[in-house]
Design an enzyme around this catalytic site. Structure first.
Site, PDB file in Angstrom:
ATOM      1  N   SER A   1       0.850  -1.192   0.000  1.00  0.00           N
ATOM      2  CA  SER A   1       0.000   0.000   0.000  1.00  0.00           C
ATOM      3  C   SER A   1       0.887   1.244   0.000  1.00  0.00           C
ATOM      4  O   SER A   1       2.067   1.168  -0.371  1.00  0.00           O
ATOM      5  CB  SER A   1      -0.939  -0.032   1.202  1.00  0.00           C
ATOM      6  OG  SER A   1      -1.924   0.966   1.080  1.00  0.00           O
ATOM      7  N   ASN A   2       0.358   2.375   0.387  1.00  0.00           N
ATOM      8  CA  ASN A   2       1.157   3.603   0.419  1.00  0.00           C
ATOM      9  C   ASN A   2       0.673   4.501   1.562  1.00  0.00           C
ATOM     10  O   ASN A   2      -0.254   4.154   2.280  1.00  0.00           O
ATOM     11  CB  ASN A   2       1.094   4.324  -0.932  1.00  0.00           C
ATOM     12  CG  ASN A   2      -0.318   4.716  -1.298  1.00  0.00           C
ATOM     13  OD1 ASN A   2      -0.900   5.600  -0.681  1.00  0.00           O
ATOM     14  ND2 ASN A   2      -0.902   4.038  -2.290  1.00  0.00           N
TER      15      ASN A   2
END
Ligand code: C5P
Length: 240
Positions: free
Chosen positions: A51-52
């Site tokens: 993810s980020n």
């Protein structure tokens, strides 16, 4: 947990009262707008994911601002801790594929979209059904490209509005201009990680609007104030 008289979550009450205090002219009444927000989550196995750092705060502020101005807003959101802005219909998704499906479906009957989500560009080629066990050596995960939601909407946008975001670390202006064309945005909101007060998780942002007629650099503002400025541009789009 449920029942008549149960107090609503304090965040929901604050959002509702905030909406009343910010009572705006309903300049976007009758418009159906989509906002994508937050990070997508790409599963590797039942335990891990890619993810980020996107918090979703900018997209949620935009969704709330557009709803305050009378728009019917669908917020297609990755996982966040944020309360749903008052008056907004929220569609929760996890992966880039789920966000693609939800955004494309909602775009059909809409007047436009603001693409604020930080969508994963790559996803694991296969998701393991069971937890991957560690072994002594290194490991390698093959990633494949995800579909570009904004570009897909841009290719079929007709007279609808499409607003994009660009988060850059270098050659900001050139990269943003290239995205404006490639994804067929009406305007793009550029933020640079080099600017203090811009970027992930904070409550402020420093952005530049870029369209085909030029650029407008804004000072450091709260994310809600940036959302107000974006909403004003959206009003101008529909007034033309
Ligand atoms: O190419 P880049 O990811 O930097 O472009 C950012 C813009 O494109 C943002 O508006 C983002 O929400 C959108 N985007 C998207 N789907 C993707 C990748 C980016 O909608 N798969």
């Amino acid at each position: 947990l449920q029942g008549k008289g149960r107090m609503a979550e304090p965040d929901a009450i604050a959002a509702f009262v905030g909406g009343l205090l910010r009572e705006k002219k309903k300049s976007l009444q009758g418009k159906r707008l989509i906002v994508t927000a937050g990070a997508t989550i790409e599963a590797i196995d039942p335990v891990r994911f890619i993810s980020n750092h996107s918090s979703g705060k900018m997209g949620y502020a935009i969704a709330g601002e557009l709803a305050d101005r009378g728009a019917c807003v669908t917020l297609v959101t990755g996982r966040t801790e944020l309360p749903t802005p008052a008056g907004v219909e929220r569609v929760d998704v996890l992966s880039a594929t789920e966000m693609y499906d939800a955004a494309v479906r909602a775009f059909e009957g809409s007047d436009g979209a603001v693409m604020c989500a930080a969508v994963a560009d790559y996803t694991p080629d296969r998701v393991s059904d069971t937890k991957i066990k560690k072994c002594d050596g290194d490991m390698c995960i093959t990633l494949r490209r995800t579909r570009d939601i904004a570009a897909e909407l841009g290719a079929h946008k007709g007279g609808r509005l499409l607003v994009g975001f660009a988060l850059e670390t270098h050659d900001e202006q050139a990269h943003a201009e290239a995205k404006l064309e490639k994804k067929n945005f009406d305007f793009i909101v550029l933020n640079s990680l080099r600017d203090a007060g811009a970027g992930f998780r904070g409550d402020t942002n420093k952005v530049t609007f870029i369209d085909r007629t030029g650029r407008e650099e804004l000072p450091l503002l709260s994310k809600r104030e940036v959302a107000e400025r974006i909403a004003e541009r959206i009003e101008e789009f529909f007034a033309e």
